[in-house]
Design a protein around this motif. Structure first.
Motif, short mmCIF file in Angstrom:
data_model
loop_
_atom_site.label_atom_id
_atom_site.label_comp_id
_atom_site.label_asym_id
_atom_site.label_seq_id
_atom_site.Cartn_x
_atom_site.Cartn_y
_atom_site.Cartn_z
N VAL A 150 46.26 -12.99 -42.05
CA VAL A 150 45.27 -14.04 -42.27
C VAL A 150 44.51 -13.75 -43.56
CG1 VAL A 150 43.10 -15.02 -41.40
CG2 VAL A 150 44.94 -14.45 -39.80
N SER A 151 44.24 -14.78 -44.30
CA SER A 151 43.41 -14.64 -45.51
C SER A 151 42.34 -15.72 -45.54
CB SER A 151 44.27 -14.77 -46.77
OG SER A 151 45.13 -13.66 -46.90
N MET A 152 41.16 -15.34 -45.90
CA MET A 152 40.07 -16.28 -46.06
C MET A 152 39.24 -15.84 -47.26
SD MET A 152 37.87 -15.17 -42.70
CE MET A 152 39.33 -15.00 -41.68
N ASN A 153 38.52 -16.81 -47.84
CA ASN A 153 37.74 -16.43 -49.01
C ASN A 153 36.41 -17.13 -49.07
OD1 ASN A 153 37.81 -18.80 -51.12
ND2 ASN A 153 39.81 -18.72 -50.15
N CYS A 154 35.59 -16.63 -49.94
CA CYS A 154 34.24 -17.13 -50.08
C CYS A 154 33.90 -17.16 -51.57
CB CYS A 154 33.30 -16.17 -49.35
SG CYS A 154 31.83 -16.94 -48.71
N THR A 155 33.34 -18.27 -52.02
CA THR A 155 33.00 -18.39 -53.43
C THR A 155 31.58 -18.91 -53.59
OG1 THR A 155 33.83 -20.66 -53.63
CG2 THR A 155 35.40 -18.88 -54.06
N SER A 156 31.05 -18.69 -54.78
CA SER A 156 29.71 -19.16 -55.08
C SER A 156 29.59 -19.40 -56.57
CB SER A 156 28.68 -18.11 -54.64
OG SER A 156 27.40 -18.47 -55.09
N SER A 157 28.66 -20.22 -56.94
CA SER A 157 28.39 -20.41 -58.36
C SER A 157 27.43 -19.34 -58.87
CB SER A 157 27.77 -21.80 -58.60
OG SER A 157 26.59 -21.95 -57.83
N SER A 158 26.87 -18.55 -57.97
CA SER A 158 25.94 -17.49 -58.33
C SER A 158 26.63 -16.13 -58.27
CB SER A 158 24.74 -17.48 -57.39
OG SER A 158 24.08 -18.72 -57.40
N ILE A 159 26.07 -15.20 -58.99
CA ILE A 159 26.56 -13.83 -59.00
C ILE A 159 25.82 -13.03 -57.94
CG2 ILE A 159 26.59 -11.69 -60.35
CD1 ILE A 159 27.05 -13.39 -62.82
N PHE A 160 26.55 -12.21 -57.20
CA PHE A 160 25.92 -11.37 -56.19
C PHE A 160 26.29 -9.91 -56.41
CE2 PHE A 160 23.99 -14.56 -53.70
CZ PHE A 160 24.81 -15.67 -53.73
N ASN A 161 25.42 -9.04 -55.96
CA ASN A 161 25.67 -7.59 -56.04
C ASN A 161 26.25 -7.03 -54.75
OD1 ASN A 161 24.62 -7.36 -58.69
ND2 ASN A 161 22.55 -7.36 -57.86
N THR A 162 26.23 -7.84 -53.71
CA THR A 162 26.73 -7.41 -52.41
C THR A 162 27.43 -8.58 -51.73
OG1 THR A 162 24.90 -5.83 -52.13
CG2 THR A 162 26.07 -6.53 -50.13
N TRP A 163 28.55 -8.27 -51.11
CA TRP A 163 29.22 -9.27 -50.26
C TRP A 163 29.41 -8.63 -48.89
CZ3 TRP A 163 30.41 -14.33 -51.13
CH2 TRP A 163 30.34 -14.79 -52.44
N LEU A 164 29.15 -9.41 -47.87
CA LEU A 164 29.28 -8.93 -46.51
C LEU A 164 30.19 -9.87 -45.71
CD1 LEU A 164 25.45 -8.36 -45.91
CD2 LEU A 164 27.12 -6.62 -46.55
N TRP A 165 30.95 -9.28 -44.82
CA TRP A 165 31.79 -10.07 -43.92
C TRP A 165 31.41 -9.74 -42.48
CZ3 TRP A 165 34.95 -14.04 -45.13
CH2 TRP A 165 35.29 -14.19 -46.47
N TYR A 166 31.14 -10.79 -41.70
CA TYR A 166 30.74 -10.66 -40.31
C TYR A 166 31.73 -11.41 -39.42
CZ TYR A 166 26.01 -8.95 -41.47
OH TYR A 166 24.95 -8.21 -41.92
#
Lengths: 113, 116
Positions: free
Chosen positions: A19-35
């Motif tokens: 399985v593959s899933m993704n998350c995108t944003s127009s903003s820059i982040f220093n941390t990404w979390l998956w729950y």
């Protein structure tokens, strides 16, 4: 409210598939979390990513922090029935504060045994 | 060790009433955050408390309020309930502030609020 762009919205797969899933944003982040959230439960942290380009595994789960810092990916290998649930990506809205998180709308995963 | 505990788990209220939800963080955690979760909007940040002080606040009306006690336990209150307030309210705790490895956020099971 602010949200991350998470896809796909839902997946129905056969046991054993990846399985593959993704998350995108127009903003820059220093941390990404998956729950992961199961019915009747609160979200449980699966993987935390703190560095651009970082690839981190937790058992059959692997997540990557995109080089642009605007996206992240979660892969689940050899899915099993207990993988069923809703998977959320989240990121801190303000740098230095990971308690104020913004979230994707989730990817609902169903696994057919 | 005990996780984040939220009470009550389920409740039904009538429009116009007020409600108080309680959260006991993990022992030793001083930061408590509250989130509202609905199918359409997902998880939305309400506010965060640290050492009895509100440090961050989301974009919710003043009907939503909270507080934290000296033992780090927290309550949130919603006054003049509206139908749209029906949601799962999640409490999360972490040891301290800062965006760094090790400061994991742990969630409770949530309080399901239905407004009729």
């Amino acid at each position: 409210g602010q949200q991350l762009n998470q896809s796909p919205q839902s997946m129905f797969i056969q046991e054993g598939e990846d399985v593959s899933m993704n998350c995108t944003s127009s903003s820059i982040f220093n941390t990404w979390l998956w729950y992961k959230q199961e019915p009747g439960e609160g979200p449980v942290l699966l993987i935390a990513l703190y560095k651009a380009g970082e690839l981190t595994s937790n058992g059959r789960l692997t997540a990557q922090f995109g080089i642009t810092r605007k996206d992240s990916f979660l892969n689940i290998s050899a899915s099993i029935p207990s993988d069923v649930g809703i998977y959320f990506c989240a990121a801190p809205l303000n740098a230095g504060n990971n308690r104020k998180l913004i979230w994707g709308l989730g990817t609902s995963l169903a696994v057919n045994p | 060790k005990a996780g984040v505990t939220q009470t009550p788990r389920y409740l039904i209220k009538t429009r116009g009433q007020q409600v108080t939800l309680s959260c006991s963080p993990i022992s030793g955690h001083r930061s408590v955050s509250w989130y509202q979760q609905t199918p359409g909007q997902g998880l939305q940040f309400l506010f965060e408390y640290f050492s009895e002080t509100q440090r961050n606040k989301g974009n919710f009306p003043g009907r939503f309020s909270g507080r934290q006690f000296s033992n780090s336990r927290s309550e949130m209150n919603v006054s003049t309930l509206e139908l749209g307030d029906s949601a799962l309210y999640l409490c999360a705790s972490s040891r301290e502030g800062g965006d760094r490895p090790g400061n994991t956020i742990y969630f409770g099971e949530g309080s399901w609020l239905t407004v009729v």
